[in-house]
Design an enzyme around this catalytic site. Structure first.
Site, short mmCIF file in Angstrom:
data_model
loop_
_atom_site.label_atom_id
_atom_site.label_comp_id
_atom_site.label_asym_id
_atom_site.label_seq_id
_atom_site.Cartn_x
_atom_site.Cartn_y
_atom_site.Cartn_z
N SER A 35 46.23 36.06 36.90
CA SER A 35 46.34 34.66 36.50
C SER A 35 47.80 34.28 36.49
CB SER A 35 45.75 34.47 35.10
OG SER A 35 46.04 33.19 34.58
N TYR B 52 44.46 36.66 25.72
CA TYR B 52 44.07 36.55 27.14
C TYR B 52 45.28 36.81 28.03
CZ TYR B 52 43.22 34.34 31.63
OH TYR B 52 43.15 34.08 32.97
#
Length: 278
Positions: A133, A146
């Protein structure tokens, strides 16, 4: 015709599903789509994929999936590791949820990689494509755990790329920005369940929820999952795949801004974005 076996984790939704649908259209690839519950991906079989059960938090399930592919193709030609995201503040988020996220995003990815590598090395070829990401290069509030899992994926991928290069194995990292999948809804739901309306972070959580909704609704800031699927296809099929694929113009701008201008400037940017939570 000999085809390359592509094993994709987490294809029940989001980027994993888009990748399975997209890659299944290629005649030179045999795509193995996986999920904990195969009924959730039964439709991918009609798209040309082969469907397998796979839980990347369960050792027996991982062993069985890899063995199935190797029995048919001698080795997994390409492993695509996907993941998911849960949101919440550092103080309020229950650590059981944090452990669950790391089990999938980090330890599951690592174990699947360990399982496919021996046969890849023996074959002298293979590719591993990890879906990270932009959140592995910068951090937004209310998503620290996360982001931590994606920073770990960055480190694992960089080490793996160097360690396996001499065996003919190519390793790439996909770094999507905001992608219009179910990710935003899951993040919002887990954030809501981890905080209390009258808690110390209530204003910040509300501001973050509004930021996510507006950003995912923006065609300028977000993109459809097929955009990531095309990047994955390049990493899977290109003669010289890139080490990193930052996906979406907004993600590229944020990553480079954070890298060039440092933490103080990025914190100032965040203060502007979350000014109503101050």
């Amino acid at each position: 015709m000999t085809t390359t076996a592509v094993l994709i984790t987490g294809t029940s939704s989001g980027i994993g599903r888009a990748a399975a649908e997209h890659l299944s259209r290629r005649a030179d690839l045999t795509v193995y789509a996986t999920a904990r519950r195969t009924e959730a991906i039964a439709d991918l079989a009609s798209a040309g994929a082969r469907v397998l059960p796979l839980d990347v938090t369960d050792e027996d399930s991982m062993l069985a999936a890899v063995k199935t592919v190797e029995d048919h193709h001698s080795h997994v030609g390409v492993l695509v590791n996907a993941g998911y995201g849960e949101y919440g503040t550092i103080e309020e988020t229950g650590l059981d949820g944090v452990r669950r996220q790391f089990e999938t995003n980090v330890f599951g990815l690592a174990r699947m990689t360990q399982l496919v590598l021996p046969a890849m090395r023996a074959a002298g070829s293979g590719r591993i494509v990890n879906v990270g990401s932009m959140g592995g290069r910068l951090v937004f509030p209310v998503g620290g755990y996360y982001h931590a899992s994606k920073y770990a994926v960055e480190a694992i991928t960089d080490a793996l790329r160097f360690e396996t290069a001499r065996f003919g194995i190519k390793v790439s990292l996909i770094e999507p920005g905001l992608i219009r999948t179910g990710f935003g809804e899951v993040a919002a739901r887990t954030q809501a369940s981890s905080s209390t309306p009258d808690g110390p972070y209530a204003a910040l959580a509300a501001a973050n929820g509004e930021q996510m909704r507006a950003s995912y609704d923006s065609a300028l800031l977000s993109a459809p999952p097929q955009t990531v699927a095309r990047a994955i296809e390049h990493a899977v099929t290109a003669r010289r795949p890139r080490t990193r694929y930052v996906v979406t113009p907004a993600a590229k701008a944020l990553v480079h801004t954070r890298r060039l201008f440092g933490a103080r400037t990025f914190d100032a940017y965040l203060k502007l974005q979350y000014r109503n939570a101050a």
